[in-house]
Design a protein around this motif. Structure first.
Motif, PDB file in Angstrom:
ATOM      1  N   GLY A 219     100.150  43.583 -14.766  1.00  0.00           N
ATOM      2  CA  GLY A 219     101.184  43.615 -13.741  1.00  0.00           C
ATOM      3  C   GLY A 219     102.522  43.143 -14.264  1.00  0.00           C
ATOM      4  O   GLY A 219     103.184  42.349 -13.614  1.00  0.00           O
ATOM      5  N   ILE A 220     102.904  43.616 -15.417  1.00  0.00           N
ATOM      6  CA  ILE A 220     104.196  43.226 -15.980  1.00  0.00           C
ATOM      7  C   ILE A 220     105.276  43.577 -14.968  1.00  0.00           C
ATOM      8  O   ILE A 220     105.383  44.711 -14.516  1.00  0.00           O
ATOM      9  CB  ILE A 220     104.439  43.920 -17.331  1.00  0.00           C
ATOM     10  N   GLY A 221     106.036  42.580 -14.579  1.00  0.00           N
ATOM     11  CA  GLY A 221     107.103  42.783 -13.608  1.00  0.00           C
ATOM     12  C   GLY A 221     106.667  42.678 -12.160  1.00  0.00           C
ATOM     13  O   GLY A 221     107.494  42.613 -11.271  1.00  0.00           O
ATOM     14  N   CYS A 222     105.355  42.653 -11.920  1.00  0.00           N
ATOM     15  CA  CYS A 222     104.893  42.552 -10.526  1.00  0.00           C
ATOM     16  C   CYS A 222     103.728  41.564 -10.389  1.00  0.00           C
ATOM     17  O   CYS A 222     102.915  41.690  -9.489  1.00  0.00           O
ATOM     18  CB  CYS A 222     104.518  43.917  -9.976  1.00  0.00           C
TER      19      CYS A 222
ATOM     20  N   GLY B  47     104.778  32.877   3.718  1.00  0.00           N
ATOM     21  CA  GLY B  47     106.185  32.713   4.063  1.00  0.00           C
ATOM     22  C   GLY B  47     106.964  33.999   3.843  1.00  0.00           C
ATOM     23  O   GLY B  47     106.442  35.011   3.387  1.00  0.00           O
ATOM     24  N   SER B  48     108.233  33.940   4.151  1.00  0.00           N
ATOM     25  CA  SER B  48     109.051  35.157   4.077  1.00  0.00           C
ATOM     26  C   SER B  48     109.775  35.332   2.747  1.00  0.00           C
ATOM     27  O   SER B  48     110.285  36.414   2.465  1.00  0.00           O
ATOM     28  CB  SER B  48     110.080  35.150   5.209  1.00  0.00           C
ATOM     29  N   ALA B  49     109.819  34.295   1.925  1.00  0.00           N
ATOM     30  CA  ALA B  49     110.582  34.384   0.682  1.00  0.00           C
ATOM     31  C   ALA B  49     109.796  35.110  -0.407  1.00  0.00           C
ATOM     32  O   ALA B  49     108.589  34.927  -0.544  1.00  0.00           O
ATOM     33  CB  ALA B  49     110.942  32.978   0.191  1.00  0.00           C
ATOM     34  N   PRO B  50     110.480  35.965  -1.190  1.00  0.00           N
ATOM     35  CA  PRO B  50     109.817  36.578  -2.350  1.00  0.00           C
ATOM     36  C   PRO B  50     109.435  35.491  -3.362  1.00  0.00           C
ATOM     37  O   PRO B  50     109.993  34.403  -3.350  1.00  0.00           O
ATOM     38  CB  PRO B  50     110.876  37.512  -2.929  1.00  0.00           C
ATOM     39  N   ILE B  51     108.506  35.818  -4.210  1.00  0.00           N
ATOM     40  CA  ILE B  51     107.999  34.864  -5.191  1.00  0.00           C
ATOM     41  C   ILE B  51     108.446  35.309  -6.576  1.00  0.00           C
ATOM     42  O   ILE B  51     108.404  36.495  -6.898  1.00  0.00           O
ATOM     43  CB  ILE B  51     106.457  34.783  -5.103  1.00  0.00           C
ATOM     44  N   THR B  52     108.861  34.364  -7.403  1.00  0.00           N
ATOM     45  CA  THR B  52     109.282  34.687  -8.763  1.00  0.00           C
ATOM     46  C   THR B  52     108.056  34.967  -9.616  1.00  0.00           C
ATOM     47  O   THR B  52     107.120  34.162  -9.668  1.00  0.00           O
ATOM     48  CB  THR B  52     110.099  33.542  -9.380  1.00  0.00           C
ATOM     49  N   GLY B  53     108.060  36.121 -10.265  1.00  0.00           N
ATOM     50  CA  GLY B  53     106.925  36.542 -11.082  1.00  0.00           C
ATOM     51  C   GLY B  53     106.932  35.904 -12.455  1.00  0.00           C
ATOM     52  O   GLY B  53     107.881  35.220 -12.850  1.00  0.00           O
ATOM     53  N   LEU B  54     105.853  36.137 -13.195  1.00  0.00           N
ATOM     54  CA  LEU B  54     105.724  35.581 -14.543  1.00  0.00           C
ATOM     55  C   LEU B  54     106.825  36.070 -15.476  1.00  0.00           C
ATOM     56  O   LEU B  54     107.220  35.374 -16.398  1.00  0.00           O
ATOM     57  CB  LEU B  54     104.356  35.924 -15.131  1.00  0.00           C
ATOM     58  N   SER B  55     107.318  37.272 -15.226  1.00  0.00           N
ATOM     59  CA  SER B  55     108.367  37.821 -16.087  1.00  0.00           C
ATOM     60  C   SER B  55     109.755  37.354 -15.658  1.00  0.00           C
ATOM     61  O   SER B  55     110.738  37.714 -16.272  1.00  0.00           O
ATOM     62  CB  SER B  55     108.310  39.345 -16.069  1.00  0.00           C
ATOM     63  N   GLY B  56     109.822  36.565 -14.581  1.00  0.00           N
ATOM     64  CA  GLY B  56     111.104  36.090 -14.079  1.00  0.00           C
ATOM     65  C   GLY B  56     111.680  36.954 -12.981  1.00  0.00           C
ATOM     66  O   GLY B  56     112.662  36.587 -12.350  1.00  0.00           O
ATOM     67  N   SER B  57     111.089  38.120 -12.741  1.00  0.00           N
ATOM     68  CA  SER B  57     111.591  38.992 -11.687  1.00  0.00           C
ATOM     69  C   SER B  57     111.009  38.556 -10.339  1.00  0.00           C
ATOM     70  O   SER B  57     109.999  37.876 -10.266  1.00  0.00           O
ATOM     71  CB  SER B  57     111.219  40.444 -11.977  1.00  0.00           C
ATOM     72  N   THR B  58     111.651  38.968  -9.279  1.00  0.00           N
ATOM     73  CA  THR B  58     111.203  38.647  -7.936  1.00  0.00           C
ATOM     74  C   THR B  58     110.113  39.634  -7.514  1.00  0.00           C
ATOM     75  O   THR B  58     110.239  40.834  -7.724  1.00  0.00           O
ATOM     76  CB  THR B  58     112.380  38.728  -6.948  1.00  0.00           C
TER      77      THR B  58
END
Length: 157
Positions: free
Chosen positions: A45-48, A65-76
């Protein structure tokens, strides 16, 4: 892909297991385990892929919750709050497995799979007891169930 694991001694102790098994957490290096997990999970799941390094209940609060979560690659990573495959392999104490199912399984989509890891496990019976309870109480909603390896797989209709 969302993974949740605190990689901490406190959360890893299996209180329902024999005492000699409980003490194994004292010799595990959780930083090495966490790093190994991260390296092994990167291709899935690179990027996701987001990982919440916290206990399951706290992780659920973040997920719900409603906030997006920061992924391992740093993306949301934005989650739909719908789960197609839920693999529960946390603390194997009965109360904790039951709580994990209570929190997370409500987000399973129709046709989704619930996997209880270590359903067959020599060091305790928490996943087995929870799985058996689900098989009995949810029999009318389970389209398919089987054991493969040590895990119980259940597909909900």
């Amino acid at each position: 892909l969302l993974t949740v694991d605190p990689w901490q001694t406190f959360n890893a102790v299996q209180h329902d297991s024999p005492e000699q098994f409980q003490s194994l957490v004292d010799v595990w290096d959780f930083e090495v385990l966490a790093q190994g997990f991260t390296v092994n999970a990167l291709p899935y799941g690179i990027g996701c892929h987001a990982h919440l390094r916290m206990a399951s209940e706290q992780g659920y609060g973040t997920y719900a919750g409603s906030a997006p979560i920061t992924g391992l690659s740093g993306s949301t990573v934005a989650f739909s709050k719908s789960i197609a495959v839920l693999h529960i392999d946390g603390n194997h104490d009965f109360a904790q497995v039951a709580r994990d199912v209570e929190l997370w399984a409500q987000h399973l989509v129709p046709g989704g799979w619930l996997i209880l890891d270590d359903y067959l496990w020599a060091h305790g019976d928490g996943p087995h007891r929870v799985g058996d309870r689900l098989l009995q109480e949810s029999a009318g909603r389970i389209a398919r169930a089987f054991v493969c390896g040590k895990a119980l797989f259940m597909r909900f209709s």
